[in-house]
Structures are given as structure tokens and as C-alpha cells.
Enzyme design. Structure first.
Site, PDB file in Angstrom:
ATOM      1  CE  LYS A  29      -3.836  -2.317   2.341  1.00 14.41           C
ATOM      2  NZ  LYS A  29      -4.739  -2.292   3.506  1.00 14.41           N
ATOM      3  CE1 TYR A  69      -9.423  -3.099   0.499  1.00 12.21           C
ATOM      4  CE2 TYR A  69      -8.689  -1.127  -0.636  1.00 12.21           C
ATOM      5  CZ  TYR A  69      -8.416  -2.230   0.144  1.00 12.21           C
ATOM      6  OH  TYR A  69      -7.132  -2.474   0.581  1.00 12.21           O
ATOM      7  CG  PHE A  77     -13.089   1.547   7.579  1.00 17.12           C
ATOM      8  CD1 PHE A  77     -12.563   0.911   6.462  1.00 17.12           C
ATOM      9  CD2 PHE A  77     -13.752   0.780   8.521  1.00 17.12           C
ATOM     10  CE1 PHE A  77     -12.703  -0.461   6.275  1.00 17.12           C
ATOM     11  CE2 PHE A  77     -13.892  -0.610   8.352  1.00 17.12           C
ATOM     12  CZ  PHE A  77     -13.362  -1.211   7.226  1.00 17.12           C
ATOM     13  NE  ARG A 105      -6.410 -12.540   4.556  1.00 14.52           N
ATOM     14  CZ  ARG A 105      -7.093 -11.407   4.661  1.00 14.52           C
ATOM     15  NH1 ARG A 105      -6.905 -10.422   3.800  1.00 14.52           N
ATOM     16  NH2 ARG A 105      -7.957 -11.233   5.637  1.00 14.52           N
ATOM     17  CB  THR A 111      -7.627  -6.477   9.380  1.00 17.42           C
ATOM     18  OG1 THR A 111      -8.106  -7.530   8.554  1.00 17.42           O
ATOM     19  CG2 THR A 111      -7.984  -5.133   8.787  1.00 17.42           C
ATOM     20  NE  ARG A 122      -2.259  -6.043   6.876  1.00 15.60           N
ATOM     21  CZ  ARG A 122      -3.395  -6.528   6.397  1.00 15.60           C
ATOM     22  NH1 ARG A 122      -4.032  -7.501   7.045  1.00 15.60           N
ATOM     23  NH2 ARG A 122      -3.904  -6.059   5.275  1.00 15.60           N
ATOM     24  CG  ASN A 132      -3.565  -2.533   6.969  1.00 19.80           C
ATOM     25  OD1 ASN A 132      -3.500  -1.901   5.909  1.00 19.80           O
ATOM     26  ND2 ASN A 132      -4.549  -3.359   7.238  1.00 19.80           N
ATOM     27  CG  HIS A 135      -4.970  -6.178  -0.510  1.00 18.33           C
ATOM     28  ND1 HIS A 135      -6.183  -6.262   0.131  1.00 18.33           N
ATOM     29  CD2 HIS A 135      -5.061  -7.008  -1.598  1.00 18.33           C
ATOM     30  CE1 HIS A 135      -6.985  -7.092  -0.537  1.00 18.33           C
ATOM     31  NE2 HIS A 135      -6.325  -7.547  -1.608  1.00 18.33           N
ATOM     32  CD  GLU A 146      -8.610  -8.886  -3.952  1.00 19.64           C
ATOM     33  OE1 GLU A 146      -7.431  -9.235  -3.722  1.00 19.64           O
ATOM     34  OE2 GLU A 146      -9.466  -8.725  -3.054  1.00 19.64           O
TER      35      GLU A 146
HETATM   36  P1  ADP Z   1      -7.861  -7.023   5.105  1.00 19.21           P
HETATM   37  O1  ADP Z   1      -7.081  -5.955   4.376  1.00 19.21           O
HETATM   38  O2  ADP Z   1      -7.059  -7.617   6.239  1.00 19.21           O
HETATM   39  O3  ADP Z   1      -8.437  -8.078   4.180  1.00 19.21           O
HETATM   40  P2  ADP Z   1     -10.500  -5.761   5.319  1.00 19.21           P
HETATM   41  O4  ADP Z   1     -10.830  -6.292   3.963  1.00 19.21           O
HETATM   42  O5  ADP Z   1     -11.481  -5.980   6.423  1.00 19.21           O
HETATM   43  O6  ADP Z   1      -9.092  -6.319   5.837  1.00 19.21           O
HETATM   44  O7  ADP Z   1     -10.247  -4.194   5.226  1.00 19.21           O
HETATM   45  C1  ADP Z   1      -9.589  -3.632   4.137  1.00 19.21           C
HETATM   46  C2  ADP Z   1      -8.693  -2.535   4.622  1.00 19.21           C
HETATM   47  O8  ADP Z   1      -9.503  -1.508   5.201  1.00 19.21           O
HETATM   48  C3  ADP Z   1      -7.730  -2.925   5.752  1.00 19.21           C
HETATM   49  O9  ADP Z   1      -6.574  -3.584   5.292  1.00 19.21           O
HETATM   50  C4  ADP Z   1      -7.435  -1.570   6.354  1.00 19.21           C
HETATM   51  O10 ADP Z   1      -6.499  -0.845   5.545  1.00 19.21           O
HETATM   52  C5  ADP Z   1      -8.793  -0.881   6.250  1.00 19.21           C
HETATM   53  N1  ADP Z   1      -9.562  -1.035   7.499  1.00 19.21           N
HETATM   54  C6  ADP Z   1     -10.149  -2.148   7.962  1.00 19.21           C
HETATM   55  N2  ADP Z   1     -10.770  -1.929   9.140  1.00 19.21           N
HETATM   56  C7  ADP Z   1     -10.563  -0.620   9.418  1.00 19.21           C
HETATM   57  C8  ADP Z   1     -10.954   0.249  10.469  1.00 19.21           C
HETATM   58  N3  ADP Z   1     -11.668  -0.206  11.498  1.00 19.21           N
HETATM   59  N4  ADP Z   1     -10.558   1.527  10.427  1.00 19.21           N
HETATM   60  C9  ADP Z   1      -9.827   2.011   9.396  1.00 19.21           C
HETATM   61  N5  ADP Z   1      -9.431   1.248   8.347  1.00 19.21           N
HETATM   62  C10 ADP Z   1      -9.795  -0.039   8.359  1.00 19.21           C
END
Ligand code: ADP
Length: 169
Positions: A29, A69, A77, A105, A111, A122, A132, A135, A146
Site C-alpha cells: 500500500k 473494495y 472507514f 494471509r 487486519t 503487519r 497497515n 493487502h 482482484e
Molecule cells: P484485510 O485488508 O485484512 O483483508 P478488510 O478487507 O477488512 O481487511 O479491510 C480492508 C482494509 O480496510 C484494511 O486492510 C485496512 O487498511 C482498512 N480497514 C479495515 N478496518 C478498518 C478500520 N476499522 N478503520 C480504518 N481502516 C480499516
């Protein structure tokens, strides 16, 4: 030639990208790129034994990120996430190998960095859920979606890996 056939076949029949041909989408990212973590993240996947089949530095458009997304569009968010992901270049990658979706993963961690064990990306390199650094697709179906979203077919390279007999029995 076999590769081209495999790719076309895989786009029609999801089951073609299984076993050692399984693929996942990983992206460093904007914060990961700014913090010079690209080489380190690439290195972890290489050292694990996965095969790099796609790689590019790009400024993702808002449209691409909104598609990527789409499942999170109702989350509070979401807008913030799209802004974060468009705030600078990302490094998009496709990695191939046995169980690569699941293992990638695990290598990423949870996350929220606070829930990620040391030793994960992470867990080692970030502290804030909204910064974080990386992805990774969360399922084989998401990976397929994707990869199709981020890469053209001719950007994915099939190549013979000389180390393969040392990675797989
Ligand atoms: P992952 O990336 O681990 O698959 P998600 O698909 O749930 O997780 O979320 C996508 C991205 O959205 C996360 O990697 C993070 O950058 C952001 N994100 C997730 N939860 C939050 C939150 N509570 N507040 C802010 N950003 C968030």
C-alpha cells in the site's frame, strides 16, 4: 504456449488455478511504498518459495480502488480507505504457489496490526489499522477477481522456476 493456454483455461474454469498453480494478489500500500518496505515484502514471499508472476508500480485510480473494495462500501472507514489507497503509488503483485492464498494471509498477519503476531508483515512493520502497509486476497475467489481487476493477461508472466524441485517434492 502451455502457459497461455493455462491462463485462458483458468479464466474460464476457476479450478485451473489450483495446487502449485494457485495465485493470489498482494499489494504494497502507499505507506509501505513511502516507508521503503517494498523490497522487504517482496523478499519475504521469495524466501518463502512462492513464484512472482506479476509486478508493477502504479497509481491506482479511484474507480479501480472502489471496485477493489466494493464489499466494504457500507463501512464507516470506506471513504477514508479509498483516500489512503490513492494517496500514492502502490506495488501490485501476483504470487503463485501451493496454498498461496492462505499462506500469504498468514504472512501478512491480521487486519489490525495490534492483533498481528511478531514475524508477520503487519506484526513487524506497522501499528495502525488504517496504515497497515500491505493487502492480500482473502480467498481463492477474491484472488481471481482482484487479479483480473489489477492485471491484464499479458502482464502475467509464466516462467520455469529452476528451484521448483527444491520447493516441492
Ligand atoms: P484485510 O485488508 O485484512 O483483508 P478488510 O478487507 O477488512 O481487511 O479491510 C480492508 C482494509 O480496510 C484494511 O486492510 C485496512 O487498511 C482498512 N480497514 C479495515 N478496518 C478498518 C478500520 N476499522 N478503520 C480504518 N481502516 C480499516
Amino acid at each position: 504456449m502451455i502457459c497461455l493456454f493455462m491462463t485462458i483455461f483458468a479464466n474460464i474454469f476457476q479450478t485451473a488455478w489450483t495446487g502449485v498453480n494457485e495465485r493470489t494478489f498482494v499489494a504494497v500500500k502507499p505507506d509501505g511504498v513511502q516507508r521503503r518496505l517494498v523490497g522487504l515484502i517482496l523478499n519475504r514471499f521469495e524466501q518463502k518459495g512462492f513464484k512472482l508472476v506479476g509486478l508493477k508500480l502504479m497509481q491506482a485510480s479511484e474507480g479501480l480502488l472502489k471496485d477493489h473494495y466494493i464489499e466494504l462500501r457500507e463501512k464507516p472507514f470506506y471513504e477514508h480507505l479509498i483516500r489512503y489507497m490513492s494517496s500514492g503509488p502502490v506495488v501490485a503483485m501476483v504470487w503463485q504457489g501451493f496454498n498461496v492464498v492462505k499462506m500469504a494471509r498468514k504472512m501478512l498477519g491480521e487486519t489490525n496490526p495490534a492483533d498481528s503476531l511478531p514475524g508477520t508483515i503487519r506484526g513487524d512493520f506497522c501499528v495502525d489499522v488504517s496504515r497497515n502497509v500491505v493487502h492480500g486476497s482473502d480467498s481463492i475467489q477474491s484472488a481471481r477477481r482482484e487479479i483480473l481487476l489489477w492485471f491484464r493477461q499479458d502482464e502475467l508472466i509464466c516462467w520455469d522456476e529452476s528451484a521448483e524441485p527444491w520447493i516441492y517434492e
